[in-house]
Scaffold this motif. Structure first.
Motif, PDB file in Angstrom:
ATOM      1  N   LEU A 136       0.626  -1.198  -0.047  1.00  0.00           N
ATOM      2  CA  LEU A 136      -0.041   0.032   0.002  1.00  0.00           C
ATOM      3  C   LEU A 136       0.869   1.289  -0.123  1.00  0.00           C
ATOM      4  CD1 LEU A 136      -2.958   0.599  -0.217  1.00  0.00           C
ATOM      5  CD2 LEU A 136      -2.959   0.818   2.185  1.00  0.00           C
ATOM      6  N   LEU A 137       2.126   1.171   0.560  1.00  0.00           N
ATOM      7  CA  LEU A 137       2.860   2.305   0.645  1.00  0.00           C
ATOM      8  C   LEU A 137       3.537   2.335  -0.722  1.00  0.00           C
ATOM      9  CD1 LEU A 137       4.561   1.853   3.932  1.00  0.00           C
ATOM     10  CD2 LEU A 137       2.586   3.161   3.466  1.00  0.00           C
ATOM     11  N   ILE A 138       3.653   1.510  -1.258  1.00  0.00           N
ATOM     12  CA  ILE A 138       4.187   1.638  -2.976  1.00  0.00           C
ATOM     13  C   ILE A 138       3.047   2.269  -3.800  1.00  0.00           C
ATOM     14  CG2 ILE A 138       4.580   0.623  -5.153  1.00  0.00           C
ATOM     15  CD1 ILE A 138       5.894  -1.663  -3.120  1.00  0.00           C
ATOM     16  N   ALA A 192      -4.254   8.502  12.563  1.00  0.00           N
ATOM     17  CA  ALA A 192      -3.803   9.787  13.224  1.00  0.00           C
ATOM     18  C   ALA A 192      -4.515   9.722  14.810  1.00  0.00           C
ATOM     19  CB  ALA A 192      -4.058  10.942  12.344  1.00  0.00           C
ATOM     20  N   ARG A 193      -5.209   9.082  15.023  1.00  0.00           N
ATOM     21  CA  ARG A 193      -5.888   8.969  16.083  1.00  0.00           C
ATOM     22  C   ARG A 193      -5.346   8.084  17.213  1.00  0.00           C
ATOM     23  NH1 ARG A 193     -11.980   7.977  16.432  1.00  0.00           N
ATOM     24  NH2 ARG A 193     -11.452   8.987  18.449  1.00  0.00           N
ATOM     25  N   SER A 194      -4.377   7.285  16.628  1.00  0.00           N
ATOM     26  CA  SER A 194      -3.520   6.053  17.441  1.00  0.00           C
ATOM     27  C   SER A 194      -2.904   6.878  18.589  1.00  0.00           C
ATOM     28  CB  SER A 194      -2.720   5.452  16.532  1.00  0.00           C
ATOM     29  OG  SER A 194      -1.865   4.659  17.536  1.00  0.00           O
ATOM     30  N   PRO A 195      -3.016   6.314  19.818  1.00  0.00           N
ATOM     31  CA  PRO A 195      -2.231   6.979  20.910  1.00  0.00           C
ATOM     32  C   PRO A 195      -0.580   6.638  20.661  1.00  0.00           C
ATOM     33  CG  PRO A 195      -3.858   5.350  21.882  1.00  0.00           C
ATOM     34  CD  PRO A 195      -3.569   5.158  20.153  1.00  0.00           C
ATOM     35  N   ASN A 196      -0.381   5.827  19.971  1.00  0.00           N
ATOM     36  CA  ASN A 196       1.205   5.620  19.471  1.00  0.00           C
ATOM     37  C   ASN A 196       1.638   6.204  18.400  1.00  0.00           C
ATOM     38  OD1 ASN A 196       1.211   3.700  21.736  1.00  0.00           O
ATOM     39  ND2 ASN A 196       0.141   1.988  20.632  1.00  0.00           N
ATOM     40  N   ALA A 216       6.055   8.672   9.166  1.00  0.00           N
ATOM     41  CA  ALA A 216       5.188   9.554   9.929  1.00  0.00           C
ATOM     42  C   ALA A 216       3.762   9.451   9.302  1.00  0.00           C
ATOM     43  CB  ALA A 216       5.581  10.996  10.152  1.00  0.00           C
ATOM     44  N   CYS A 217       3.940   8.895   8.337  1.00  0.00           N
ATOM     45  CA  CYS A 217       2.444   9.108   7.405  1.00  0.00           C
ATOM     46  C   CYS A 217       1.409   8.042   8.373  1.00  0.00           C
ATOM     47  CB  CYS A 217       2.584   8.463   5.881  1.00  0.00           C
ATOM     48  SG  CYS A 217       1.263   8.084   5.304  1.00  0.00           S
ATOM     49  N   GLY A 218       0.248   8.575   8.426  1.00  0.00           N
ATOM     50  CA  GLY A 218      -0.734   7.962   8.832  1.00  0.00           C
ATOM     51  C   GLY A 218      -1.210   6.525   8.673  1.00  0.00           C
ATOM     52  N   THR A 219      -1.028   6.472   7.254  1.00  0.00           N
ATOM     53  CA  THR A 219      -1.276   5.259   6.477  1.00  0.00           C
ATOM     54  C   THR A 219      -0.231   4.335   6.828  1.00  0.00           C
ATOM     55  OG1 THR A 219      -2.000   6.349   4.420  1.00  0.00           O
ATOM     56  CG2 THR A 219      -1.628   4.015   4.274  1.00  0.00           C
ATOM     57  N   ALA A 220       1.032   4.520   6.989  1.00  0.00           N
ATOM     58  CA  ALA A 220       2.139   3.603   7.453  1.00  0.00           C
ATOM     59  C   ALA A 220       1.812   3.330   9.012  1.00  0.00           C
ATOM     60  CB  ALA A 220       3.603   4.178   7.384  1.00  0.00           C
ATOM     61  N   HIS A 221       1.348   4.008   9.814  1.00  0.00           N
ATOM     62  CA  HIS A 221       1.188   3.573  11.143  1.00  0.00           C
ATOM     63  C   HIS A 221      -0.159   2.749  11.134  1.00  0.00           C
ATOM     64  CE1 HIS A 221      -0.194   4.424  15.258  1.00  0.00           C
ATOM     65  NE2 HIS A 221       1.153   3.792  15.480  1.00  0.00           N
ATOM     66  N   ALA A 222      -1.304   2.897  10.422  1.00  0.00           N
ATOM     67  CA  ALA A 222      -2.222   2.003  10.616  1.00  0.00           C
ATOM     68  C   ALA A 222      -1.792   0.443   9.930  1.00  0.00           C
ATOM     69  CB  ALA A 222      -3.188   2.635   9.398  1.00  0.00           C
ATOM     70  N   GLU A 235       1.184  -0.597  10.490  1.00  0.00           N
ATOM     71  CA  GLU A 235       1.700  -1.454  11.517  1.00  0.00           C
ATOM     72  C   GLU A 235       0.765  -1.854  12.677  1.00  0.00           C
ATOM     73  OE1 GLU A 235       4.126   2.013  12.905  1.00  0.00           O
ATOM     74  OE2 GLU A 235       5.813   1.288  11.595  1.00  0.00           O
ATOM     75  N   ILE A 236      -0.371  -1.100  12.765  1.00  0.00           N
ATOM     76  CA  ILE A 236      -1.382  -1.922  13.833  1.00  0.00           C
ATOM     77  C   ILE A 236      -2.038  -2.941  13.169  1.00  0.00           C
ATOM     78  CG2 ILE A 236      -3.344  -1.083  14.979  1.00  0.00           C
ATOM     79  CD1 ILE A 236      -2.307   1.663  15.079  1.00  0.00           C
ATOM     80  N   LEU A 237      -2.737  -2.742  11.912  1.00  0.00           N
ATOM     81  CA  LEU A 237      -3.617  -3.827  11.325  1.00  0.00           C
ATOM     82  C   LEU A 237      -3.027  -4.254  10.203  1.00  0.00           C
ATOM     83  CD1 LEU A 237      -5.044  -1.784   9.266  1.00  0.00           C
ATOM     84  CD2 LEU A 237      -6.518  -1.145  11.503  1.00  0.00           C
ATOM     85  N   GLY A 238      -1.891  -3.989   9.779  1.00  0.00           N
ATOM     86  CA  GLY A 238      -1.336  -4.525   8.233  1.00  0.00           C
ATOM     87  C   GLY A 238      -1.125  -6.168   8.543  1.00  0.00           C
ATOM     88  N   GLU A 239      -0.938  -6.624   9.572  1.00  0.00           N
ATOM     89  CA  GLU A 239      -0.553  -8.038   9.526  1.00  0.00           C
ATOM     90  C   GLU A 239      -1.548  -9.040   9.100  1.00  0.00           C
ATOM     91  OE1 GLU A 239       2.527  -8.502  13.276  1.00  0.00           O
ATOM     92  OE2 GLU A 239       0.755  -7.834  13.763  1.00  0.00           O
ATOM     93  N   ARG A 240      -1.010 -10.031   8.777  1.00  0.00           N
ATOM     94  CA  ARG A 240      -2.119 -11.032   8.204  1.00  0.00           C
ATOM     95  C   ARG A 240      -3.298 -11.257   9.390  1.00  0.00           C
ATOM     96  NH1 ARG A 240      -2.778 -14.033   4.005  1.00  0.00           N
ATOM     97  NH2 ARG A 240      -3.412 -16.259   4.339  1.00  0.00           N
ATOM     98  N   TRP A 241      -4.465 -11.424   8.694  1.00  0.00           N
ATOM     99  CA  TRP A 241      -5.727 -11.564   9.631  1.00  0.00           C
ATOM    100  C   TRP A 241      -6.105 -10.527  10.570  1.00  0.00           C
ATOM    101  CZ3 TRP A 241      -7.966 -15.636   7.727  1.00  0.00           C
ATOM    102  CH2 TRP A 241      -7.323 -16.779   7.330  1.00  0.00           C
ATOM    103  N   ALA A 242      -5.258  -9.571  10.749  1.00  0.00           N
ATOM    104  CA  ALA A 242      -5.663  -8.401  11.722  1.00  0.00           C
ATOM    105  C   ALA A 242      -6.922  -7.925  11.385  1.00  0.00           C
ATOM    106  CB  ALA A 242      -4.326  -7.584  11.971  1.00  0.00           C
TER     107      ALA A 242
END
Lengths: 228, 228
Positions: free
Chosen positions: A33-35, A109-113, B17-23, B25-32
């Motif tokens: 998705l980043l690509i 963007a709303r994530s605490p982390n 820092a992009c929000g998409t990248a952070h998202a 990291e939270i829910l990008g793993e398989r099955w999440a």
DNA sequence: CGGCATCCGGGAAGATACTG
DNA sequence: CAGTATCTTCCCGGATGCCG
């Protein structure tokens, strides 16, 4: 036996008719998705994608580009002479994934982390403007800015409560901002005054600094989610 | 050395820092994201999530639930006696991810490779209704349906151009449909006539079959993306 | 340099069996 | 039923090298 064939092909698939599951099969792999994000504002070359995505290795980028091309999300195109270089560009359907990127970005963007001080690619910043733009604050305002991040030049035009941005030089900009994306993010989202960053040398601004201040007022990060 | 420490912690992160990248990291793993999907309409037990997600293994589900809890997306809760069982439920912020699921689902429905005949979980079907509902077609219509998928019961109410659905029995439904999600999807998205599936035994319908036909008319899959 | 193949080490995912 | 333990397989990430 048949069972083996099935597992060979489908071991790594979700086998789920849900559209979300299918989306994850297309762009759920690491970096995919980043690509797409990096191509969202126009075609890019292999090496330029790599530069925007520090951390991705060449072989993984190759694999992703192959997979995404096979899925019909992007295509490779040979630029006409004298350029004659190969670029990767999203298909129309691939561009439609912008909504996914924006929705995820806004949510995270709303994530605490969430740490907004990490490095940021130019495209990433421009897309975040689209995501976080507040039409209400911008009603009856007009600003045109040009951003220069090294070789990459972008225009942001606010008019009639709308933000339009993309690649290319601006026509009669109120200000031209040169530097890296991070200090711009600090101004727009962190409430840092532009002058401070000009003094420190992080930004170079030609034109009306006040225009950038007004521009920054159109954006606001959503409040953090409750941790309870 | 320092370099080793950095790689240990950050090897698997995007450092973006992009929000998409952070998202991601939270829910990008398989099955999440599919786990979150299953919790979107209410809390579930470990085993019930597993049933809805054939293919996920117990240890991976355990890992994801731990990770998502740590991220603040869901929490584990002990139901009061006499139930006294543990369930997993989304936090308010976790529920806000419904937009991500819907955006991805709508986008992927246009994929040339999407196969809508695969198995489908009940929650998945109900969420797809929210995604694909056409307010225009439903203007001035009123229908209430109850769906029974084994133990799981859901209500879909269409009124004032709006669809509201969720868990629980319907109050005075026009029809009660019992069976599995797949034939219901065939009726709503595949244009199959309900009677056909009643005859074949795939569906059992109590009440007004015509209500289900009208209901099906409110939904339409988006047209496939061009493959060029 | 851009694009891609190949090899390797580590770690995540998958399958199965086992435990309270 | 709700996980844990273990083992295997495969993907990711890094390095190297080839070729235009």
């Amino acid at each position: 036996m048949k069972l083996e064939k099935i597992t060979e092909e489908s071991r790594r698939r979700y086998e789920d008719a849900c559209g979300t599951a299918h989306a994850l099969e297309i762009l759920g792999e690491r970096w995919a998705l980043l690509i797409m994000r990096e191509l969202m504002l126009g075609p890019k070359r292999f090496g330029d994608i790599r530069t925007s995505l520090p951390g991705i290795s060449a072989n993984v980028l190759t694999q992703r580009l192959e997979g995404l091309e096979k899925s019909g999300v992007l295509r490779r195109r040979k630029l006409p002479p004298p350029a004659s270089v190969q670029v990767y560009e999203l298909t129309e359907w691939g561009r439609d994934a912008e909504g996914i990127i924006k929705t995820m970005g806004f949510w995270a963007a709303r994530s605490p982390n969430h740490d907004p001080t990490l490095p940021l690619s130019p495209v990433s910043l421009l897309l975040s403007f689209r995501t976080m733009f507040g039409a209400d604050e911008a009603r009856d305002e007009r600003v045109t800015l040009e951003f220069r991040f090294g070789e990459e030049v972008f225009t942001c035009r606010v008019a009639a409560g709308e933000l339009i941005n993309g690649r290319g030089e601006a026509d009669a900009p109120d200000a031209v901002i040169a530097g890296t994306p991070e200090p711009v993010a600090a101004v727009v989202y962190g409430g840092v005054d532009p002058d401070e960053l000009v003094w420190s040398g992080a930004l170079k601004i030609d034109g009306d600094v006040e225009a950038l201040r007004r521009f920054a007022g159109f954006f606001e990060l959503p409040e953090k989610a409750a941790t309870t």
